[in-house]
Each structure stands twice: as C-alpha cells, then as structure tokens.
Design a protein around this motif. Structure first.
Motif, PDB file in Angstrom:
ATOM      1  N   SER A 393       5.320  10.261   8.445  1.00  0.00           N
ATOM      2  CA  SER A 393       6.376   9.733   9.313  1.00  0.00           C
ATOM      3  C   SER A 393       5.819   8.757  10.332  1.00  0.00           C
ATOM      4  N   ARG A 394       6.731   7.917  10.829  1.00  0.00           N
ATOM      5  CA  ARG A 394       6.431   6.952  11.886  1.00  0.00           C
ATOM      6  C   ARG A 394       5.394   5.912  11.463  1.00  0.00           C
ATOM      7  N   ARG A 395       5.317   5.604  10.206  1.00  0.00           N
ATOM      8  CA  ARG A 395       4.417   4.556   9.741  1.00  0.00           C
ATOM      9  C   ARG A 395       5.240   3.319   9.384  1.00  0.00           C
ATOM     10  N   LYS A 396       4.751   2.171   9.833  1.00  0.00           N
ATOM     11  CA  LYS A 396       5.510   0.947   9.610  1.00  0.00           C
ATOM     12  C   LYS A 396       5.524   0.547   8.132  1.00  0.00           C
ATOM     13  N   SER A 397       4.432   0.755   7.452  1.00  0.00           N
ATOM     14  CA  SER A 397       4.353   0.372   6.038  1.00  0.00           C
ATOM     15  C   SER A 397       3.525   1.398   5.295  1.00  0.00           C
ATOM     16  N   LEU A 398       3.828   1.547   4.022  1.00  0.00           N
ATOM     17  CA  LEU A 398       3.101   2.449   3.136  1.00  0.00           C
ATOM     18  C   LEU A 398       2.357   1.610   2.109  1.00  0.00           C
ATOM     19  N   THR A 399       1.047   1.792   2.036  1.00  0.00           N
ATOM     20  CA  THR A 399       0.217   1.020   1.120  1.00  0.00           C
ATOM     21  C   THR A 399       0.118   1.720  -0.232  1.00  0.00           C
ATOM     22  N   PRO A 400      -0.219   0.998  -1.288  1.00  0.00           N
ATOM     23  CA  PRO A 400      -0.383   1.643  -2.596  1.00  0.00           C
ATOM     24  C   PRO A 400      -1.401   2.777  -2.618  1.00  0.00           C
ATOM     25  N   SER A 404      -0.506   6.546  -4.056  1.00  0.00           N
ATOM     26  CA  SER A 404      -1.305   7.180  -5.110  1.00  0.00           C
ATOM     27  C   SER A 404      -1.881   8.514  -4.632  1.00  0.00           C
ATOM     28  N   GLY A 405      -2.297   8.577  -3.363  1.00  0.00           N
ATOM     29  CA  GLY A 405      -2.804   9.836  -2.834  1.00  0.00           C
ATOM     30  C   GLY A 405      -1.750  10.916  -2.768  1.00  0.00           C
ATOM     31  N   VAL A 406      -0.497  10.545  -2.465  1.00  0.00           N
ATOM     32  CA  VAL A 406       0.592  11.526  -2.444  1.00  0.00           C
ATOM     33  C   VAL A 406       0.836  12.081  -3.842  1.00  0.00           C
ATOM     34  N   VAL A 407       0.835  11.200  -4.839  1.00  0.00           N
ATOM     35  CA  VAL A 407       1.096  11.649  -6.212  1.00  0.00           C
ATOM     36  C   VAL A 407      -0.030  12.550  -6.707  1.00  0.00           C
ATOM     37  N   ARG A 408      -1.275  12.267  -6.346  1.00  0.00           N
ATOM     38  CA  ARG A 408      -2.395  13.095  -6.808  1.00  0.00           C
ATOM     39  C   ARG A 408      -2.355  14.495  -6.197  1.00  0.00           C
ATOM     40  N   ARG A 409      -1.827  14.615  -4.976  1.00  0.00           N
ATOM     41  CA  ARG A 409      -1.821  15.920  -4.316  1.00  0.00           C
ATOM     42  C   ARG A 409      -0.584  16.744  -4.657  1.00  0.00           C
ATOM     43  N   GLN A 410       0.514  16.120  -5.144  1.00  0.00           N
ATOM     44  CA  GLN A 410       1.719  16.834  -5.570  1.00  0.00           C
ATOM     45  C   GLN A 410       2.218  17.818  -4.497  1.00  0.00           C
ATOM     46  N   PRO A 411       2.631  17.330  -3.332  1.00  0.00           N
ATOM     47  CA  PRO A 411       3.104  18.254  -2.280  1.00  0.00           C
ATOM     48  C   PRO A 411       4.489  18.797  -2.614  1.00  0.00           C
ATOM     49  N   VAL A 421       9.445   2.567   4.202  1.00  0.00           N
ATOM     50  CA  VAL A 421       9.340   2.705   2.754  1.00  0.00           C
ATOM     51  C   VAL A 421      10.438   1.889   2.084  1.00  0.00           C
ATOM     52  N   SER A 422      10.113   1.233   0.997  1.00  0.00           N
ATOM     53  CA  SER A 422      11.076   0.429   0.259  1.00  0.00           C
ATOM     54  C   SER A 422      11.693   1.242  -0.872  1.00  0.00           C
ATOM     55  N   LYS A 423      12.746   0.706  -1.450  1.00  0.00           N
ATOM     56  CA  LYS A 423      13.418   1.397  -2.549  1.00  0.00           C
ATOM     57  C   LYS A 423      12.504   1.526  -3.762  1.00  0.00           C
ATOM     58  N   LYS A 424      11.743   0.480  -4.048  1.00  0.00           N
ATOM     59  CA  LYS A 424      10.845   0.525  -5.200  1.00  0.00           C
ATOM     60  C   LYS A 424       9.754   1.571  -5.000  1.00  0.00           C
ATOM     61  N   GLN A 425       9.209   1.662  -3.773  1.00  0.00           N
ATOM     62  CA  GLN A 425       8.179   2.649  -3.510  1.00  0.00           C
ATOM     63  C   GLN A 425       8.728   4.067  -3.594  1.00  0.00           C
TER      64      GLN A 425
END
Length: 620
Positions: A393-400, A404-411, A421-425
């Motif tokens: 939260s509270r981040r202006k932009s999310l980098t690739p 990728s780190g979120v997907v690897r950790r599967q929270p 966050v954009s719609k594509k992301q």
C-alpha cells in the motif's frame, strides 16, 4: 523551363492528411490487425505507431499548410462559385514532379492536364504532359510517387480507375542520338530466348543501351516483376474492397500474397467464408474472375462455387484455431533441497522443516535479509507459508520485479490500497494468484479495479473497495453480474462474488438498485461495510432485513456509520437479524442516542453493550 529550375523543394512531396469524411476515417479500430495489436490501448508495445489497416484513408487531402509554388498562396476555391473558377484557384499536386500549383497560375487550360479522379487535388500537370515525362523519369525512391501506382503498362481494367481519360501506352524513352534505321519498334523481333522466358513466366530483362518495349503475345502480356510499390498498391486495393464490400457469406475469393510464387493458391471447401488460407481476410469482388501476379487467371467454374486458381492442387487441411496464449498459474518449480549444504561439503544437521519453523517468526524485512545469505535460504524463504500477507500500500508505482515477487510468494492476503496499480498489472496478478483470499483495493481508481470483471477469483473471501474513485451503480453491476462468456474450465455461470464473506463498500455512491444486486449475487455475506454512503437510508435497511433477503440470516457485522439518511424508524428493523453481533451507527446525525439505547437494551435475541455512543456490540 525545366523542372530543376522551378524553385527550391520543387520535387519534395508533401505528406497528405486524412479527409475525415470517408468510411475508413469515420470508423473505429478493428482491434485484430497487426497495427491494432501493436497499440497500447489493445495491450501492445506501441512501437509501430501506425493507424488501423481498416482506417487508412482512401482519399487523403493536402495539408492545410500547402501553398502554390508560383504565387505562394493557399487554395481559394471557396471564394468563387463557378466550376472553372474553382478549378483555377484550387491547389493541384502533380503525381510526377510533385509540384503544388494553382492551375490558373500556369495559364493553361483544364484539358491539357490529366486529373486523378480517385485522389482529391491530384493530377499530371500540363508541363509534364507536354514534356512527355512519365513516372519512370521521376524515379521510384521513397520520396517519389508513381503515377501508374508501380505497375508498368498497368491497365484500368484491373480494378482502379485513376484518370478521367483512357490510359495511353508509355512513350518510348528519349534517345540522345539519332534513331537507328530499321522497322518500327513493334516489328523488331525479340531476343532469341524470348519465347523461353514467356513460357516460364519470367519477366524480360531490358537491355542497357537500347531498351525496347515488350511484344504482345497471344497468351497475354508478360508478368512484371513485383516491386515494393506494386505490393503496396495491391494491399491498398484489398483494403478498399474490404471497406466497400457488402456482407456476404455465400462465397469468398482470395488474391495471391505479395511474396507467394506464381503457382497460385486455392481455397478449401472446409474453410469458413471470408477466411483465407494465409490467415488474412480476402477481398470480395463482384466480377467472376481476377488476375493474380503470375499472369494466370482465377475463374469461378459455377455460380456460388469457390474461387479456384490454376493449376489446381490438393487442398491442405484446415488450420486449427489458435487459442489465447497466457499463463494462468505459475510454472512448477524444481524440488527444493531438504538440507543446507555447508562449505566443508557436509550438510547442516537441521532439516528444511526446522528452518521454516524458525523463519516463521521473522518479519518481511528479516526474511529479505536471510534470502541474501545463500541460494538455499533464498529458495526456502520463498515458501508461501512465510508470506501469508503482503502489503504494497501507499506506493506510487509497482515495478515488474515487485509483481514477479508477489507471484512467487503466493500470498493469501494482498494489500494494494492507495497505489498506482494499472488494470493490466492487476489482471496479470489476479490470473496468477488463484489462492488469494483477501484483496484490498481501497483508494484505487475504477479503471484499475475493473480488472476484477475479467479475472477468476475462486478462493476470494474478503474484498475491500472503500473509497474507490468513480464507482456507481453501473460499475458495481458490471462487477456483480456473472461473466457474459464462460471461460475454459468454468462450468457455472454464478456471480463473481458468490463466495465473498466480507465486502467493504464505504464511501461509494450506491443506491437501492445496487443493494438488490448485492442481495442476489453475494448471498453469503457475513460482514458488510456501507459507511459514508450518501444514498443509504431507511429503505436500504428494509431491503437488507426483508424476509426475502438472504443476508437476514447471515449478517454478523454491519457498518452504517456516516449514513445521514438513517432515522429512528429503521432501528426496530435490525431485530430481524438474529446473528447480528456488531452494529455501527456512529456519525448518523438523524439518529437519537435514546433510540439507540432502547435498541441496545432490547436487542435482536439479547441485549447489546455500548462502549461508544451509537456503537452496539454483543459478546459471542
């Protein structure tokens, strides 16, 4: 006066602009051609920067900055009424010398120039006509434009009428010396191997010193070699025919591709109408036969039959349909080591399960430090049991790398509140987090949150949409209704929020129509947050507690704080909810504290306690 002395930039061609009136200009992008797929609005990289193939203008006009080369003024045809006067004051661009002039400034009549009837403000100027200049003299460079559209000896019967007068054969090239004695050019016999080249459908090679026009044979003119200009013309022809055709499903015809050989192609009877073998949409024509570039004719044997090319060959099997390529779940990883190898060559006595128990007592920062120790710890620290919740939260932009780190950790819980966050992301994340149970998107824009309408979330139990921008009844309806089409693997047409138990909609502009959809498509809600919703009033409470409402037996927590339309008349309705344990009515200005105290004393099945004014709690 030669063309080289007509002024600086006389041979520079001006780039034309859209007419904004033809069918191609007023239509929208198709979204299927390779130019549309490259656009960023359709998910492409946006590198080509070209318009849609179906939106290429068929009658481009001169730019508004174009002026006459002789007088330096723009077109003034709007100031007069007569047809001859309008023609004399309009700007005309020559297809040979590329000069833009007023016909009246040349002091020559209209009949001396050849007007192009297809492209506005385009002609062959009288000077080039008198001098005998053709498009061959102007060259075929990238800055030139051929008057015959790249076809030597092209005929108007091929599908395009470019001038008002019948076409004339190109004049012979000018010679510096005297003409050689002998019969006229048409009587001069060709080279000895002329017939062999005609039999093999090969274009004749012109001589360097004395070029002669090709002889007409009984079989027809020899096929010219394809050039880049001709390929562009053929593609433009197919595009125009595609725009002007009438929808028809009876039959289709297909021209040979620009890079195919002269043997031609044929359509299979198993292919769908309007679908060519090479994957492109063929141009539909009204005539019974067409010529391909190999000099052969494609004829229609019977009415309603497919267009066949000669020689006939066996039809290939139909191509299988291509499915959309996207990875829904992360690929399986290689098995992790069970022990920690040491530098001495032996293994650490503690197994992997013991190390994971130690890692479970660490926070995100400490885990990131442990991942830098060695490769084995780095792989162990990616275990999803160590990352039950991730907060971005509270981040202006999310980098690739973050995604990728979120997907690897599967929270199981992901907080993206107040981020850019954009719609594509978001769609990329949700398609790869099939075990996600809690999703927080408060403070994001609806443009990003709309990705929930196309992403399957089978395990979602909590959805937080508080203070999402621009969310009204129509947006919530799009989110609650079942998907219009069933994806592969989905056999039920239930709503997207059927399994959600907690829904937070604080600060949204919702009405009773949205609450009716909520009762129908989210029947398992146990916690509902409607605080600070300006349109929620007594009728809304009646809908939530009606005998036909499924939430009457499931609601445990209800937050109506800041709903200023609530009055004391709605308080007895809460007695219909037997499982209600928390009722928040703070900041409701029209509710009296005495009425809330009476409700707390009576309660649905038992009394409530009030730690704060207008906050009713019951111990479980």
């Amino acid at each position: 006066m030669s063309s080289s002395s007509r002024g600086p930039g006389a041979g520079a061609r001006r780039r034309r602009t859209r007419c904004r009136r033809c069918r191609a200009c007023v239509r929208t992008e198709c979204g299927d051609c390779h130019f549309c797929r490259d656009m960023k609005k359709f998910g492409g990289p946006g590198r080509m920067k070209q318009s849609c193939l179906l939106r290429q203008c068929t009658a481009p006009v001169l730019p508004h900055t174009a002026v006459c080369l002789l007088c330096g003024e723009a077109g003034k045809e709007d100031t007069v009424e007569g047809e001859e006067e309008k023609f004399g004051l309009s700007l005309m661009e020559c297809t040979i010398c590329n000069e833009i002039v007023h016909p009246g400034c040349l002091k020559m009549g209209k009949a001396e120039g050849v007007i192009n009837a297809e492209i506005p403000n385009c002609w062959e100027c009288p000077r080039c006509t008198q001098e005998g200049r053709t498009s061959k003299d102007s060259g075929e460079g990238p800055g030139r434009r051929r008057a015959d559209n790249g076809e030597e000896g092209a005929s108007l019967g091929s599908g395009w009428k470019l001038t008002e007068e019948p076409p004339l054969p190109p004049p012979p090239p000018r010679r510096k010396g005297p003409l050689p004695a002998g019969p006229p050019p048409e009587d001069v016999p060709g080279p000895p191997k002329r017939k062999e080249r005609e039999a093999g459908n090969e274009p004749p090679t012109p001589r360097k010193k004395k070029p002669k026009p090709p002889l007409a044979s009984a079989e027809g003119p020899a096929a010219p070699s394809p050039s880049p200009q001709r390929e562009k013309l053929e593609r433009f022809k197919r595009m125009c025919q595609l725009l002007e055709r009438v929808p028809d499903t009876s039959s289709s015809s297909s021209d040979s591709d620009s890079d195919s050989d002269s043997s031609g192609t044929s359509l299979s009877e198993d292919e769908a109408p309007g679908e060519a073998r090479n994957g492109r949409r063929p141009a539909r024509g009204s005539s019974g036969e067409k010529e391909n570039r190999g000099g052969r004719r494609a004829v229609r044997p019977g009415s309603g039959g497919p267009l066949l090319s000669w020689p006939l060959g066996p039809a290939p099997p139909p191509r299988p349909p291509q499915l959309e390529r996207h990875v829904v779940r992360p690929p399986p990883r290689s098995p992790e080591p069970d022990t920690l190898p040491l530098a001495a060559g032996s293994d650490h006595p503690l197994p992997r399960a013991a190390w994971l128990r130690v890692f479970q007592h660490l926070g995100p920062r400490e885990l990131c430090v442990c991942m830098r120790v060695c490769r084995t710890w780095s792989r162990w620290c990616y275990d999803k049991r160590l990352w039950p919740r991730m907060d971005l939260s509270r981040r202006k932009s999310l980098t690739p790398p973050m995604l990728s780190g979120v997907v690897r950790r599967q929270p199981r819980a992901l907080d993206l509140s107040w981020t850019g966050v954009s719609k594509k992301q978001l769609m990329w994340l949700l398609n790869r987090l099939q075990g996600l149970q809690e999703l927080v998107l408060s403070g994001c824009s609806w443009l990003s949150v709309s990705a929930l309408g196309s992403a399957p979330l089978p395990a979602l139990r909590l959805l937080d949409l508080r203070w999402v921008e621009d969310v009204k009844d129509s947006q919530l309806r799009e989110l609650l209704l079942p998907p219009p089409d069933t994806r592969p693997g989905q056999t039920e047409s239930r709503g997207r929020l059927q399994g959600v138990a907690e829904l937070r909609l604080a600060g949204l502009e919702l009405t009773d129509a949205s609450l009716r959809l909520l009762l129908r498509h989210a029947p398992q809600l146990s916690a509902l947050d409607l605080s600070h919703c300006a349109h929620v009033g007594d009728p809304s409470v009646h809908l939530l507690t009606a005998p036909t409402s499924p939430l009457r037996e499931t609601l445990v927590h209800l937050n109506l704080a800041g709903c200023h339309r609530l009055t004391d008349h709605c308080l007895p309705l809460f007695r219909r909810c037997p499982r209600l344990r928390r009722l928040d009515l703070r900041s409701c200005r029209q509710l009296s504290p005495e009425a809330c105290a009476r409700l707390a004393a009576a309660g649905p099945p038992g009394p409530f306690r009030c730690p704060e004014e207008k906050l009713l709690l019951k111990d479980s």
